[in-house]
Design a protein around this motif. Structure first.
Motif, PDB file in Angstrom:
ATOM      1  N   UNK A 348     -60.108  22.529 -25.965  1.00  0.00           N
ATOM      2  CA  UNK A 348     -60.552  22.924 -24.621  1.00  0.00           C
ATOM      3  C   UNK A 348     -60.547  21.771 -23.622  1.00  0.00           C
ATOM      4  N   UNK A 349     -60.861  20.552 -24.057  1.00  0.00           N
ATOM      5  CA  UNK A 349     -60.966  19.429 -23.128  1.00  0.00           C
ATOM      6  C   UNK A 349     -59.634  19.053 -22.506  1.00  0.00           C
ATOM      7  N   UNK A 350     -58.541  19.460 -23.132  1.00  0.00           N
ATOM      8  CA  UNK A 350     -57.219  19.053 -22.642  1.00  0.00           C
ATOM      9  C   UNK A 350     -56.896  19.710 -21.300  1.00  0.00           C
ATOM     10  N   UNK A 351     -57.268  20.969 -21.131  1.00  0.00           N
ATOM     11  CA  UNK A 351     -56.852  21.702 -19.924  1.00  0.00           C
ATOM     12  C   UNK A 351     -57.331  21.038 -18.632  1.00  0.00           C
ATOM     13  N   UNK A 352     -58.619  20.741 -18.464  1.00  0.00           N
ATOM     14  CA  UNK A 352     -59.032  20.111 -17.198  1.00  0.00           C
ATOM     15  C   UNK A 352     -58.467  18.701 -17.028  1.00  0.00           C
ATOM     16  N   UNK A 353     -58.270  17.971 -18.119  1.00  0.00           N
ATOM     17  CA  UNK A 353     -57.708  16.620 -18.013  1.00  0.00           C
ATOM     18  C   UNK A 353     -56.283  16.663 -17.478  1.00  0.00           C
ATOM     19  N   UNK A 354     -55.475  17.566 -18.007  1.00  0.00           N
ATOM     20  CA  UNK A 354     -54.092  17.680 -17.545  1.00  0.00           C
ATOM     21  C   UNK A 354     -54.053  18.239 -16.124  1.00  0.00           C
ATOM     22  N   UNK A 355     -54.859  19.249 -15.850  1.00  0.00           N
ATOM     23  CA  UNK A 355     -54.877  19.851 -14.504  1.00  0.00           C
ATOM     24  C   UNK A 355     -55.198  18.811 -13.439  1.00  0.00           C
ATOM     25  N   UNK A 356     -56.200  18.015 -13.702  1.00  0.00           N
ATOM     26  CA  UNK A 356     -56.649  17.027 -12.719  1.00  0.00           C
ATOM     27  C   UNK A 356     -55.558  16.003 -12.424  1.00  0.00           C
ATOM     28  N   UNK A 357     -54.921  15.483 -13.462  1.00  0.00           N
ATOM     29  CA  UNK A 357     -53.899  14.455 -13.262  1.00  0.00           C
ATOM     30  C   UNK A 357     -52.655  15.027 -12.589  1.00  0.00           C
ATOM     31  N   UNK A 358     -52.223  16.221 -12.982  1.00  0.00           N
ATOM     32  CA  UNK A 358     -51.052  16.836 -12.357  1.00  0.00           C
ATOM     33  C   UNK A 358     -51.327  17.086 -10.879  1.00  0.00           C
ATOM     34  N   UNK A 359     -52.489  17.626 -10.573  1.00  0.00           N
ATOM     35  CA  UNK A 359     -52.821  17.905  -9.169  1.00  0.00           C
ATOM     36  C   UNK A 359     -52.803  16.631  -8.339  1.00  0.00           C
ATOM     37  N   UNK A 360     -53.404  15.568  -8.849  1.00  0.00           N
ATOM     38  CA  UNK A 360     -53.479  14.331  -8.083  1.00  0.00           C
ATOM     39  C   UNK A 360     -52.127  13.629  -7.997  1.00  0.00           C
ATOM     40  N   UNK A 361     -51.410  13.537  -9.121  1.00  0.00           N
ATOM     41  CA  UNK A 361     -50.148  12.785  -9.118  1.00  0.00           C
ATOM     42  C   UNK A 361     -49.065  13.522  -8.338  1.00  0.00           C
ATOM     43  N   UNK A 362     -48.910  14.826  -8.582  1.00  0.00           N
ATOM     44  CA  UNK A 362     -47.895  15.582  -7.856  1.00  0.00           C
ATOM     45  C   UNK A 362     -48.225  15.653  -6.377  1.00  0.00           C
ATOM     46  N   UNK A 363     -49.521  15.840  -6.049  1.00  0.00           N
ATOM     47  CA  UNK A 363     -49.912  15.857  -4.636  1.00  0.00           C
ATOM     48  C   UNK A 363     -49.568  14.554  -3.934  1.00  0.00           C
ATOM     49  N   UNK A 364     -49.816  13.435  -4.602  1.00  0.00           N
ATOM     50  CA  UNK A 364     -49.496  12.123  -4.025  1.00  0.00           C
ATOM     51  C   UNK A 364     -47.979  11.950  -3.875  1.00  0.00           C
TER      52      UNK A 364
END
Length: 395
Positions: A348-364
């Motif tokens: 379960x912990x993987x989903x928010x970790x990946x979501x957060x990094x993808x959102x921040x890195x792709x947004x940047x």
């Protein structure tokens, strides 16, 4: 009905263990007795050698196909040999006759070629003959097996040049429907492993026909970035030249994640996900987190630059994923898979970790590469002709 009534009691129960169980029910251990099971028997041996490289104990793995025979060699320190008095953990005979004789805590560095709880002992049991050669501490040791049983203890055969382990086996034609492996299937899996593990150097040589010898070597320092470029090559023209990639360590999920993505003119979505180098065709928490972050980043960019309208207020995952090629790979200390086939990751912990990094890195990335970002959003939303020119980001 009682046991007395039908004559059935504990004396009618046969308990099969070890080699006998494997040979009696081979499908339980390698999946089938047809070509996929044959390939799994190869992977059980290759997996041990691959782990030696990825643990920095070896530099390369070489797999050679000869008529009815497979040879797997690595240049590591060599498996400990009991006959030599080695005390560095369980040795050669334990490796080839027991399941998981060398279990280690944590599984992040264990690359999933093997099925859970299996190992080279299964290949040994399903081979008509197996020869193990160990080059260790200046001595060359050899041991022969027939259908999983040792013919004799390991024998010192003289001085060794270098170090390493070579296991050569003949799949038992009495068990498998075919004993000739598919070069293409093995090459595809080895290529995939090399993309996911940039330190891996693995070769496959076809020596079954003197008229058509061939050899391929796989090593991809670019990792998942190279993987996306490879998957993209036959599908269509890239919408943007850059392959967007990020890798990071996250203690919250006790592991490391890597991902890469790029949009092309193709209409097909190609998202490949892996956990500890094992394909997860059903997806799981890492794939779900990737989609969550992807949707959030693209929609945030589109809203910020006023690319959405009242009639088109948001972009869904299916629309954003059209033409997208992506690889999502996580390597966890304690992976939790769903189902007997391990087709989906469950941590379960993987989903928010990946979501957060993808959102921040792709947004940047979108904000820092406006021309490429415009090409991406044109591709997703439907082209610049549908958007008022004043609402598009400057180029």
């Amino acid at each position: 009905m009682s046991g007395d009534a039908n004559g059935y009691d504990v004396t009618h129960i046969t308990v099969l263990q070890g080699r006998e169980a494997i040979r009696k029910r081979p499908g339980m251990y390698v999946g089938s007795t047809r070509e996929p099971g044959l390939h799994q028997a190869v992977f059980e041996v290759v997996g041990r050698a691959v782990n030696e490289v990825l643990a920095s104990r070896a530099g390369s793995v070489d797999v050679t196909l000869t008529p009815g025979c497979v040879s797997v060699a690595d240049d590591g320190p060599g498996v400990p040999v009991e006959a030599a008095g080695d005390e560095d953990g369980p040795g050669l005979e334990a490796l080839l006759t027991h399941m998981h004789p060398r279990a280690r805590p944590g599984r992040r560095t264990t690359k999933a070629l093997s099925l859970p709880g299996i190992g080279p002992c299964v290949t040994n049991a399903l081979s008509s003959r197996l020869t193990a050669e160990v080059r260790r501490d200046g001595t060359r040791w050899v041991q022969e097996y027939t259908r999983g049983l040792a013919v004799a203890p390991p024998t010192a055969e003289g001085p060794a040049s270098g170090s390493g382990t070579t296991i050569t086996f003949r799949p038992d034609p009495g068990i498998f429907h075919t004993v000739e492996c598919s070069f293409a299937v093995l090459a595809g899996r080895f290529r995939e492993l090399a993309f996911l593990n940039p330190d891996l150097d693995i070769s496959l040589t076809e020596a079954r026909s003197p008229d058509a010898p061939r050899s391929v070597r796989f090593r991809f320092p670019g990792g998942v970035r190279d993987f996306v470029a490879f998957l993209d090559a036959p599908t269509g023209t890239p919408v943007h030249p850059d392959v967007i990639a990020v890798a990071w360590e996250d203690p919250r999920m006790a592991g490391r994640a890597e991902l890469a993505l790029r949009w092309s003119t193709s209409r097909e979505e190609r998202i490949r996900s892996f956990a500890n180098s094992r394909p997860t065709p059903v997806g799981g928490t890492h794939a779900a987190g990737f989609r969550d972050g992807l949707v959030a980043a693209v929609n945030a960019y589109a809203c910020e630059h006023r690319l959405l309208t009242a009639s088109d207020p948001g972009l869904g995952a299916d629309r954003i994923g059209e033409g997208l090629t992506a690889v999502v790979s996580v390597k966890l200390d304690h992976p939790e898979f769903e189902g007997a086939t391990h087709g989906a990751l469950g941590n379960p912990a993987v989903r928010p970790c990946v979501e957060e990094t993808v959102r921040e890195h792709l947004g940047r990335w979108l904000e820092e590469h406006l021309e490429q970002a415009a090409a991406v959003t044109d591709r997703i939303i439907g082209g610049p002709q549908q958007q008022p020119s004043g609402n598009r980001p400057s180029r």
